[in-house]
Design a protein around this motif. Structure first.
Motif, short mmCIF file in Angstrom:
data_model
loop_
_atom_site.label_atom_id
_atom_site.label_comp_id
_atom_site.label_asym_id
_atom_site.label_seq_id
_atom_site.Cartn_x
_atom_site.Cartn_y
_atom_site.Cartn_z
N ARG A 28 0.84 -1.20 0.00
CA ARG A 28 0.00 0.00 0.00
C ARG A 28 0.87 1.25 0.00
O ARG A 28 1.97 1.25 0.53
CB ARG A 28 -0.90 0.00 1.22
CG ARG A 28 -1.88 -1.14 1.22
CD ARG A 28 -2.84 -1.13 2.36
NE ARG A 28 -2.37 -0.32 3.47
CZ ARG A 28 -3.08 -0.08 4.55
NH1 ARG A 28 -4.27 -0.60 4.68
NH2 ARG A 28 -2.60 0.66 5.52
N ALA A 30 0.76 5.74 0.35
CA ALA A 30 0.03 6.92 0.78
C ALA A 30 -0.30 7.73 -0.47
O ALA A 30 0.59 8.20 -1.16
CB ALA A 30 0.88 7.75 1.73
N VAL A 51 3.40 2.99 2.79
CA VAL A 51 2.95 3.22 4.17
C VAL A 51 3.77 2.41 5.16
O VAL A 51 3.65 2.61 6.36
CB VAL A 51 1.44 2.90 4.36
CG1 VAL A 51 0.59 3.81 3.50
CG2 VAL A 51 1.14 1.44 4.10
N VAL A 71 -2.90 10.47 4.40
CA VAL A 71 -2.53 9.83 5.66
C VAL A 71 -1.78 10.82 6.54
O VAL A 71 -1.28 11.84 6.07
CB VAL A 71 -1.66 8.57 5.43
CG1 VAL A 71 -2.44 7.49 4.70
CG2 VAL A 71 -0.40 8.93 4.68
N SER A 91 -2.96 14.78 7.87
CA SER A 91 -3.19 14.80 6.44
C SER A 91 -3.60 16.21 6.00
O SER A 91 -4.33 16.91 6.71
CB SER A 91 -4.32 13.81 6.12
OG SER A 91 -4.67 13.88 4.78
N ILE A 109 4.60 6.72 8.48
CA ILE A 109 3.20 6.99 8.12
C ILE A 109 2.29 6.30 9.11
O ILE A 109 2.46 5.12 9.43
CB ILE A 109 2.93 6.55 6.67
CG1 ILE A 109 3.79 7.40 5.75
CG2 ILE A 109 1.46 6.62 6.34
CD1 ILE A 109 3.72 7.05 4.30
N HIS A 111 -1.00 4.61 9.91
CA HIS A 111 -2.07 3.93 9.17
C HIS A 111 -2.73 2.88 9.99
O HIS A 111 -2.35 2.57 11.07
CB HIS A 111 -1.54 3.35 7.86
CG HIS A 111 -0.48 2.30 8.03
ND1 HIS A 111 -0.76 0.99 7.97
CD2 HIS A 111 0.85 2.41 8.27
CE1 HIS A 111 0.37 0.30 8.16
NE2 HIS A 111 1.35 1.15 8.34
#
Length: 111
Positions: A28, A30, A51, A71, A91, A109, A111
């Motif tokens: 994944r 961002a 992320v 994020v 964000s 990050i 998450h």
């Protein structure tokens, strides 16, 4: 439904399954950009970083950050995203280091 049409539908479904399965292995990211400025006023923009993990910044450190991703970030003054002191950058917001403090050297990050 004709045999040709059924084969086409089955092939399309199989292709869609392969594409979705293949993309999930990429990890994944961002969505958006993270722009930062070094002490020497060099501006660097990163687009859609992963992320996962710790992201190192410019070796001399960073004084300003603009988070235009979807994020939140945690900014660290160490190169390895460790230590109790970190700065939370939400964000679609920005931040600047306080005067007479060390620059940021990495980020992770949330998450």
């Amino acid at each position: 439904m004709s045999v040709h049409r059924r084969l086409g539908t089955a092939a399309g479904a199989a292709l869609l399954t392969l594409v979705v399965a293949g993309c999930s292995g990429l990890g994944r990211s961002a969505v958006g950009t993270i722009t930062y400025e070094t002490e020497r006023e060099v501006v660097i923009t990163v687009t859609s970083p992963s992320v996962k993990g710790c992201h190192r910044l410019a070796p001399a450190g960073v004084t300003k950050i603009e988070n235009r991703s979807m994020v939140d970030l945690r900014m660290y003054r160490t190169r390895d995203c460790k230590g109790k002191e970190n700065t939370y950058v939400a964000s679609n917001s920005a931040n600047t280091i306080a005067p007479d403090t060390l620059p940021w050297r990495s980020y992770s990050i949330v998450h």
